[in-house]
Design a protein around this motif. Structure first.
Motif, PDB file in Angstrom:
ATOM      1  N   PHE A 149       0.917  -1.277   0.067  1.00  0.00           N
ATOM      2  CA  PHE A 149      -0.049  -0.019   0.134  1.00  0.00           C
ATOM      3  C   PHE A 149       0.724   1.204   0.001  1.00  0.00           C
ATOM      4  N   VAL A 150       1.989   1.039   0.483  1.00  0.00           N
ATOM      5  CA  VAL A 150       2.675   2.377   0.880  1.00  0.00           C
ATOM      6  C   VAL A 150       3.496   2.606  -0.619  1.00  0.00           C
ATOM      7  N   ALA A 151       3.613   1.667  -1.441  1.00  0.00           N
ATOM      8  CA  ALA A 151       4.275   1.708  -2.738  1.00  0.00           C
ATOM      9  C   ALA A 151       3.352   2.471  -3.500  1.00  0.00           C
ATOM     10  N   LEU A 152       2.032   2.828  -3.397  1.00  0.00           N
ATOM     11  CA  LEU A 152       1.133   3.607  -3.947  1.00  0.00           C
ATOM     12  C   LEU A 152       1.658   4.921  -4.070  1.00  0.00           C
ATOM     13  N   ASP A 153       1.449   5.747  -5.251  1.00  0.00           N
ATOM     14  CA  ASP A 153       1.858   7.136  -5.143  1.00  0.00           C
ATOM     15  C   ASP A 153       0.577   7.962  -4.122  1.00  0.00           C
ATOM     16  N   GLY A 154       1.135   8.344  -3.434  1.00  0.00           N
ATOM     17  CA  GLY A 154       0.139   9.221  -2.639  1.00  0.00           C
ATOM     18  C   GLY A 154      -0.058   8.734  -1.201  1.00  0.00           C
ATOM     19  N   VAL A 155       0.401   7.834  -0.912  1.00  0.00           N
ATOM     20  CA  VAL A 155       0.404   7.225   0.675  1.00  0.00           C
ATOM     21  C   VAL A 155       1.638   7.608   1.044  1.00  0.00           C
ATOM     22  N   THR A 156       1.647   8.397   2.139  1.00  0.00           N
ATOM     23  CA  THR A 156       2.935   8.952   2.800  1.00  0.00           C
ATOM     24  C   THR A 156       3.348   7.828   3.903  1.00  0.00           C
ATOM     25  N   SER A 157       2.506   7.169   4.722  1.00  0.00           N
ATOM     26  CA  SER A 157       2.905   6.371   5.575  1.00  0.00           C
ATOM     27  C   SER A 157       2.001   5.391   6.168  1.00  0.00           C
ATOM     28  N   TRP A 158       2.324   4.287   6.848  1.00  0.00           N
ATOM     29  CA  TRP A 158       1.144   3.463   7.362  1.00  0.00           C
ATOM     30  C   TRP A 158       1.971   2.881   8.626  1.00  0.00           C
ATOM     31  N   GLU A 159       1.396   3.345   9.916  1.00  0.00           N
ATOM     32  CA  GLU A 159       1.841   2.982  11.217  1.00  0.00           C
ATOM     33  C   GLU A 159       0.853   2.099  11.738  1.00  0.00           C
ATOM     34  N   THR A 160       1.223   1.346  12.768  1.00  0.00           N
ATOM     35  CA  THR A 160       0.356   0.391  13.534  1.00  0.00           C
ATOM     36  C   THR A 160       0.751   0.462  15.069  1.00  0.00           C
ATOM     37  N   LEU A 161      -0.280   0.894  15.558  1.00  0.00           N
ATOM     38  CA  LEU A 161      -0.260   0.848  17.301  1.00  0.00           C
ATOM     39  C   LEU A 161      -0.710  -0.246  17.907  1.00  0.00           C
ATOM     40  N   VAL A 162      -0.585  -0.484  18.904  1.00  0.00           N
ATOM     41  CA  VAL A 162      -1.429  -1.699  19.809  1.00  0.00           C
ATOM     42  C   VAL A 162      -1.523  -1.004  21.135  1.00  0.00           C
ATOM     43  N   THR A 163      -2.634  -1.454  21.817  1.00  0.00           N
ATOM     44  CA  THR A 163      -2.906  -1.227  23.259  1.00  0.00           C
ATOM     45  C   THR A 163      -2.177  -2.101  24.049  1.00  0.00           C
ATOM     46  N   THR A 164      -1.917  -1.500  25.323  1.00  0.00           N
ATOM     47  CA  THR A 164      -1.073  -2.061  26.173  1.00  0.00           C
ATOM     48  C   THR A 164      -1.538  -2.894  27.430  1.00  0.00           C
ATOM     49  N   ASP A 165      -2.862  -2.841  27.413  1.00  0.00           N
ATOM     50  CA  ASP A 165      -3.723  -3.553  28.474  1.00  0.00           C
ATOM     51  C   ASP A 165      -3.638  -4.978  28.281  1.00  0.00           C
ATOM     52  N   GLN A 166      -2.888  -5.974  28.994  1.00  0.00           N
ATOM     53  CA  GLN A 166      -2.862  -7.356  28.384  1.00  0.00           C
ATOM     54  C   GLN A 166      -3.865  -8.052  28.969  1.00  0.00           C
ATOM     55  N   SER A 167      -4.702  -7.495  29.960  1.00  0.00           N
ATOM     56  CA  SER A 167      -6.020  -8.282  30.399  1.00  0.00           C
ATOM     57  C   SER A 167      -7.166  -8.025  29.355  1.00  0.00           C
ATOM     58  N   ARG A 168      -6.948  -7.190  28.310  1.00  0.00           N
ATOM     59  CA  ARG A 168      -8.090  -7.256  27.431  1.00  0.00           C
ATOM     60  C   ARG A 168      -7.708  -7.632  26.006  1.00  0.00           C
ATOM     61  N   GLN A 169      -8.669  -7.835  25.010  1.00  0.00           N
ATOM     62  CA  GLN A 169      -8.212  -8.198  23.777  1.00  0.00           C
ATOM     63  C   GLN A 169      -7.558  -6.931  23.321  1.00  0.00           C
ATOM     64  N   PRO A 170      -6.588  -7.337  22.740  1.00  0.00           N
ATOM     65  CA  PRO A 170      -5.573  -6.023  22.067  1.00  0.00           C
ATOM     66  C   PRO A 170      -6.604  -5.389  20.868  1.00  0.00           C
ATOM     67  N   LEU A 171      -6.423  -4.140  20.980  1.00  0.00           N
ATOM     68  CA  LEU A 171      -7.038  -3.421  19.716  1.00  0.00           C
ATOM     69  C   LEU A 171      -5.878  -2.756  19.005  1.00  0.00           C
ATOM     70  N   TYR A 172      -5.937  -2.532  17.813  1.00  0.00           N
ATOM     71  CA  TYR A 172      -4.874  -1.934  16.829  1.00  0.00           C
ATOM     72  C   TYR A 172      -5.318  -0.727  16.272  1.00  0.00           C
ATOM     73  N   ALA A 173      -4.556   0.305  16.174  1.00  0.00           N
ATOM     74  CA  ALA A 173      -4.713   1.302  15.464  1.00  0.00           C
ATOM     75  C   ALA A 173      -3.812   1.360  14.299  1.00  0.00           C
ATOM     76  N   ASP A 174      -4.335   1.562  13.003  1.00  0.00           N
ATOM     77  CA  ASP A 174      -3.818   1.520  11.773  1.00  0.00           C
ATOM     78  C   ASP A 174      -3.818   2.743  11.298  1.00  0.00           C
ATOM     79  N   ILE A 175      -2.839   3.520  11.153  1.00  0.00           N
ATOM     80  CA  ILE A 175      -2.855   4.956  10.710  1.00  0.00           C
ATOM     81  C   ILE A 175      -2.085   5.057   9.408  1.00  0.00           C
ATOM     82  N   PHE A 176      -2.951   5.733   8.426  1.00  0.00           N
ATOM     83  CA  PHE A 176      -2.283   6.072   7.368  1.00  0.00           C
ATOM     84  C   PHE A 176      -2.191   7.680   7.118  1.00  0.00           C
TER      85      PHE A 176
END
Length: 98
Positions: A29-56
């Motif tokens: 996806f980042v190889a496409l002209d116009g996509v600057t970046s794709w970053e992924t963050l994940v939640t840190t509370d290990q007692s819950r199912q992780p959530l991911y933030a995919d940031i374009f």
């Protein structure tokens, strides 16, 4: 031009290959002209199912609107989409200007 950030908050399926699948999709996806970046963050509370933030990031709103529909059409990103259990939110964001 105002840079645009697209943020998706996701619950992912429990697949040990998800990181590899995401990385293939990211490179494609980042190889496409116009996509600057794709970053992924994940939640840190290990007692819950992780959530991911995919940031374009894109240089401007017009580019974001043009490029974003390509995501679902590409085989590498289709494989990533198949790993999503639930999409909680997905929207374009721009810097807040009070």
């Amino acid at each position: 031009m105002t840079p645009i950030t697209e943020i998706f908050i996701l619950k992912m399926k429990d697949d040990p290959q998800i990181d590899a699948i995401r990385e293939v999709a990211r490179k494609d996806f980042v190889a496409l002209d116009g996509v600057t970046s794709w970053e992924t963050l994940v939640t840190t509370d290990q007692s819950r199912q992780p959530l991911y933030a995919d940031i374009f990031t894109f240089p401007d709103h017009e580019t974001a609107k043009r490029v974003t529909p390509e995501f679902a059409k590409r085989p590498a990103t289709q494989a990533f989409l198949g790993q999503i259990e639930e999409m909680i939110v997905g929207q374009f964001f721009a810097p807040h200007q009070p």
